[in-house]
Every structure is written in structure tokens, then in C-alpha cells.
Design an enzyme around this catalytic site. Sequence first.
Site, PDB file in Angstrom:
ATOM      1  N   GLU A   1       0.840  -1.211   0.000  1.00  0.00           N
ATOM      2  CA  GLU A   1       0.000   0.000   0.000  1.00  0.00           C
ATOM      3  C   GLU A   1       0.871   1.256   0.000  1.00  0.00           C
ATOM      4  OE1 GLU A   1      -2.271  -1.486   3.426  1.00  0.00           O
ATOM      5  OE2 GLU A   1      -4.064  -1.245   2.185  1.00  0.00           O
TER       6      GLU A   1
ATOM      7  N   GLU B   1      -3.775  -9.530   4.002  1.00  0.00           N
ATOM      8  CA  GLU B   1      -4.551  -9.174   5.196  1.00  0.00           C
ATOM      9  C   GLU B   1      -5.686 -10.149   5.485  1.00  0.00           C
ATOM     10  OE1 GLU B   1      -3.307  -7.109   3.020  1.00  0.00           O
ATOM     11  OE2 GLU B   1      -2.630  -5.255   3.965  1.00  0.00           O
TER      12      GLU B   1
END
Length: 700
Positions: free
Chosen positions: A105, A125
Site C-alpha cells: 500500500e 490481510e
Amino acid sequence: MTAEYQVHGDVAVITLNNPPVNGLGLATRQGIVDGLAKAEDDASVKAIVITGAGGAFSGGADIKEFGTPKSLQDPNLHSVIRALENCSKPVVAAIHTVCMGGGLELALGCHYRVGAPGCAVALPEVKLGILPGAGGTQRLPRVIGVEPALNMIVTGETVQSDMLAMIPGQKLFDKLTASKESLADEALAFARSVADARPLPLVRNLPCKHPKGEAYFQFARNMVKGMAKNFPAPLKCVDAVQAATTSRNFEDGLMTERELFLNLMMTPESRSLRHLFFAERAASKIPDVPSDTPKRDIKKVGVIGAGTMGGGISMNFLNAGIPVTILEMKQDALDRGIAIIRKNYEAQVKKGKLKQDKYEARMALLSTSLAYEDLKDCDLIIEAVFEDMGVKEQVFSKLDEVAKQGAILASNTSTLDVNQIASFTKRPQDVVGMHFFSPANVMKLLEVVRGEKTAKDVLATVMALGKKIKKTAVVSGVCDGFIGNRMIERYSQQAGFLLDEGATPEQVDKAIEKFGFPMGPFRMIDMAGNDIGWAIRKRRYVEQPDMKYSKTADLLCEMGRFGQKTSAGWYDYEAGKRDAKPSAVVLKMIEDYRAQQGIAPRKISDDEIVQRLIFSLVNEGAKILEEGIASKSGDIDMVYLTGYGFPIWRGGPMHYAGEVGLFNVVQAMKRFARNPHDDANAWAPSRLIVDLAAQGKTFE
Ligand code: 3H9
């Protein structure tokens, strides 16, 4: 220091330096923001490279910080990414080795990305029960396309940088370098080449649409639903990616992602998966055995016994490329054992799971023998013979004569005293328990039983070997049944009492299967064989005469109903089939037993069944911790998650007890102890659980 700042001519380099994987903890985030500010203030700096020191670009947000105030403290990952996007000078991410979660990210917030080949890229995640919460669900679809991005986000699987760079039209990598070694230089050169580029490109400005819109996401949801049973995160990943395609603007999409992320973070499933992540890694660490303890070299393994267990154990080593010699007493037993190994491998070949040449290579590593002398050059010898101390004595005395000095002598015993087994040799420091679970080539769990005299380097070697053969190795001290079987005995004891008081085997099984176990206690024991528990109980009746049992399991065995192998156990089975059908004969046997004991049957709720079965595990687990048989509660959870089918999303019995609240668990145990048909002694809560409950703590 967790982010270093250096200037190379006209390019500033910010290097994340937070071993082991450059997790983006508070200090690292602050380091990045500080580095950016310095670069902005330095007129001689024309561009910025951000990279990672050591073996990772970044493994993502620091999971250890989750749930702590630090995770919320500024600069959070969002503000770091905003600072990157708003930087007036071009920022280039130089990505190598591992680029995951928040690390990816972060890279997607940079203006440009230069990647090294062979880098593991992922948004994993979902494996922690959450979703990428710092823009990953909004930015990844914009650079590699909605479908590939959704696949990566929903599965959490890793994709190599080389593969991603091949996606037509991809904008994830502006450049893939020739090698990892040339990354630093190539990234600097790239940064210089874009120093004057304006406006600076931002991933957020790229379009994000799917031509089929809602229809595609509905299809994706249907696909995900099946695999996401019991886990809320995968479906939320679909929602978040859909928001990337439908939101009015990028910020709205980010808000949707943020809300979904925060909600998932609060779920018990995510807490369990995060616990599992750390418990799995912690299990390999033994408090008094330093990680740099020298290990013995294991080049050749001997296995004594070619039965189901010995064969399965051997396959683990063959699969890892380690030669094995199997020893048996008789040629026909040896032939039978080898035939089963062949059959197992051939089934894998047939299913396409194993290539023919690999199968042949594995079989070529296998040799057989009828003479102990042939084990003299083995570095590790594992005994998998009949569970009888007399037999173990013969085997270990013989091994003591033939095994070379420094060889590790292991027993696969599931209940016997490893200290006594070690005493049959003149080298107890080399003796250890290696308790595999059946089928040994499939089950992940390996209980490593540490005897009083087991040497530290033996333990370190066996733990490392466990990893090599892809097992979850957990250390247990010596006690009857070690961690797993000692606890399961309490669970089986409760299952028996539940029958005495009015439940049927089917009701008990269904209740615990609804809780999440793949099989209830009665179906499980029918599969394993009721005669095994019968033999153990006979020993218990003598050794622990005050321990209470339902006698129904003994009556069942007296009827010759040993389970699937006799087509009759707690259930009826058609020959050769595994479908369990309720048995009228068994129900009548249970009813007669109740009548004989003067017990009036009552209706028992599924909640009571689950609580009694699970809390009996918890109480025994707490005693195991208190006695130091297990060094941490996470080890007990790992044993149950990998060896006994405890539902993953509940995190293991000790973690689950913390979720329920230890105070509530103690109250329930006190209630159960008052039941005249139960075993009050077994419910006497361990000191540890009472103390922790009083302090409002959990086992963790
Ligand atoms: C995230 O990023 C959320 C964001 O979307 C949003 C935020 C707002 N943090 O596995 P290993 C430790 S969520 C802290 O044995 P390997 C690990 O505990 C995160 N620690 O090594 C162990 O410590 P120890 C998304 C971490 O080489 C050591 O590193 N990222 C983290 O086999 C070695 O680990 C992930 O889910 C971390 N993020 O594999 C990545 N990662 O030595 C999870 C690792 O004290 N990590 N540690 O036991 C992995 O998949 C593997 O660890 C990795 C290395 C592939 C990185």
C-alpha cells in the site's frame, strides 16, 4: 533508527530498517515522514527513493501494534501515504524480496515503482481476518485490473513481481530491474530520469471500472461465499473492491474500505487468526534454548516399524529429500509397509499431485532392513512400534548398542514416559519424543516431547527438522498423554457423562460439529478405534481409581463394537463405508446403563454440550501450563488447531476461553462441578485460571 535517510547526489534515499521484515510500526512511519520533510527542505534533492534494508521491502503494518494505542497514533499509514502522494518531488519505491500488505500500500502511494525480479508481492490481510486498510483495495485494482486484484485480495496469495509485470497494461511496476543486486543503482537512475516529470502520476487518479459491473461482483460473491464459510473477511474484500469501481470519488472508496477494515479488526475471527499467526511462530521458540544453538546434521533417518505410523513418518522425510531406512522384524511386515507407501504415492500421482519422476526419486531414497546393525549410520532413529514399555525397552536397549555416537533416538510414543524410555539407554541426553499424528504424512502436528535429560541441541535439531518436513512442531514436557492426548481424555470423559445424563452420540457430535470441529467425539473415536481408549482406561482404572468415567464406552467394546474397522461402533456402518448411522443397539445399551445407574435422563442443550466439552479442554490445558508441560498457551492452541481439528476461526481452546472470558469459564466449571453425575475433581479449576480470571486477564 527504523528509517534511515541518506543523500546520493541529487537523490535522497529513505531506507526502512525495522528488522525482521520492516514492519510499518510507529517509529518507522515517523521515520518516513521525517525523511520526506528533509528531502522537501533540501533544494539539492530532486527525487526520492524509498526502499527496505535486509530481506524485505516491507512485510506490511506491524501486526504486533494492532489493538495498541500506537496503531492509532499519528502518523498512521494513511497519513504517511498522503505525505508520499503530496510530496512535490517524485518518490520512487524500490521494491525487492517481500512487498506485502501495508508495504504494498505504501508503494502504491509512491509516484513510481521499480521492482526487482522474484519479489513476493501480496495483500495477505485476509489471512489475518481483515482487509487491506490503507488503500490497497482501492489502488491495486487501478494498477493491475479489477479481477487480478480481487483474486489477490480475496485469497491473500503471493504473486511474484515478474508475473505481475507481465499483466497487459499494468501500472504496478514502471520498471523491473535486471536483478535484485542492481535494484539500488537502477532505482537511483530511474529517479533521476523522472526528476523533472510534472505532474507527478498518482494511482488514485487512474480509472477503475469493471465492464460487467454488479453482475461480476455478484458472481465473485457466489464464488467466495463457499470458501469463506465462518470467515467474514473475504466477502468484505469483495465489497471493498466493488467500492473502488462504484464510489463517487477515490476518497469515498477509501472511506468504505476504512469502515470495513475497522469492523473486521473487531471480529473474534480476526483476533483468532492474528493469535494463530504469532502462536505458530512462537511455537518454534523454546524459552531456554537460544535460537543460535548448534544443530546436529541429519542426513539419514532410520524408522523402526513399517506399520501405518512408521510408513507415514518415513514419507515425511522422503518428501523432504532425506534418505530413510525402515526396519522391521519380519520380511512380510516390511513388504506390506512398503506397499502402503507405494500406494499412497501412486494415489498422489494419479491425482496429479505428484510427478512420476518425483515419486521415483522419493522411493529411491527408501531402503529396508531386518537388522538393527543397518541403522548404525543413521543420524536420527525414530521408533514407531507397539505402545508397550517392555517393547520400548527392547528397542531402545538395542538402539543404544548399534546407533552411532551423537545419533538422536526418538520415540513416537503417544502416552508412555519418555524419561523411562531414555533410561533404557546410556545416552538419555540423545533421547526425545517425536509424536506424529495419524496419518503421519498428512497431519501437521508434531509433538516434540522433551525428557528431563534431553539435550538442548537435540531439541533445537528436532524443531528445525520439524520445519523442514513442514510440520508444526510444539514442545511438550513429559506427562501422561503429553499436551494433546492428556486434554482429549477430559473431553472424552465429558462426552461419556453427556450420554449418561440424556444426550445421544449423534446429538453430542452434531453440537460440537456446529461449533466447528470437523467430527464429534463419537464419530472421531469410531474412526480411530474404540479399543485404543479401552486399553488406556483399563490402565487408568488401576492407576487413578478415583477418576470417574461413564462405563458406556467399555460396554460398547465388550460388544465388540470397535468402530469403523468392525462396521460397528457408536454408530452403525455399512462395510467399507464411512457414513455413520445412529444405532438402535447402542441407544438401547445407553438407556439400560442409565437405568442401572438410576439416572433419569434430561434434555441437554447444545450450549451445555459445547461448554462442557470445550471447558474440560481449557481446564486441563491450564493445568498443563501451570505444571510447565507447555511453556505458553499458544502452544496448546497450536496443538489443538493442527492436530485435533479445533476450528481455526476460534483460535484454539485457550484463546477461545479468553474470548468467552475466564471469569465466565470459571463460573461454568463451578456449576458443572455441582452436577452429581459429573466428576467434581476434574472440574476443580486450575490455580492459574482462577488467578487470571480474578485479574480480568486471559492466558495470552
Ligand atoms: C497490514 O499491513 C494492514 C494494512 O493493510 C492496513 C494498516 C492500517 N508485523 O514468517 P516468518 C515477524 S496487515 C510484525 O517466520 P518468513 C514474525 O512475527 C500486515 N511482525 O518469516 C517473525 O517474528 P519472530 C500484512 C511481522 O521469512 C518474523 O517476522 N502483512 C510481520 O518465513 C519472521 O517471520 C502480512 O500479513 C508483520 N507484518 O516470512 C505479512 N511479518 O522472529 C505477514 C512478519 O519474532 N508476514 N513478522 O517470530 C508474512 O507473511 C511472513 O512473515 C513474511 C516472512 C513473508 C513477511
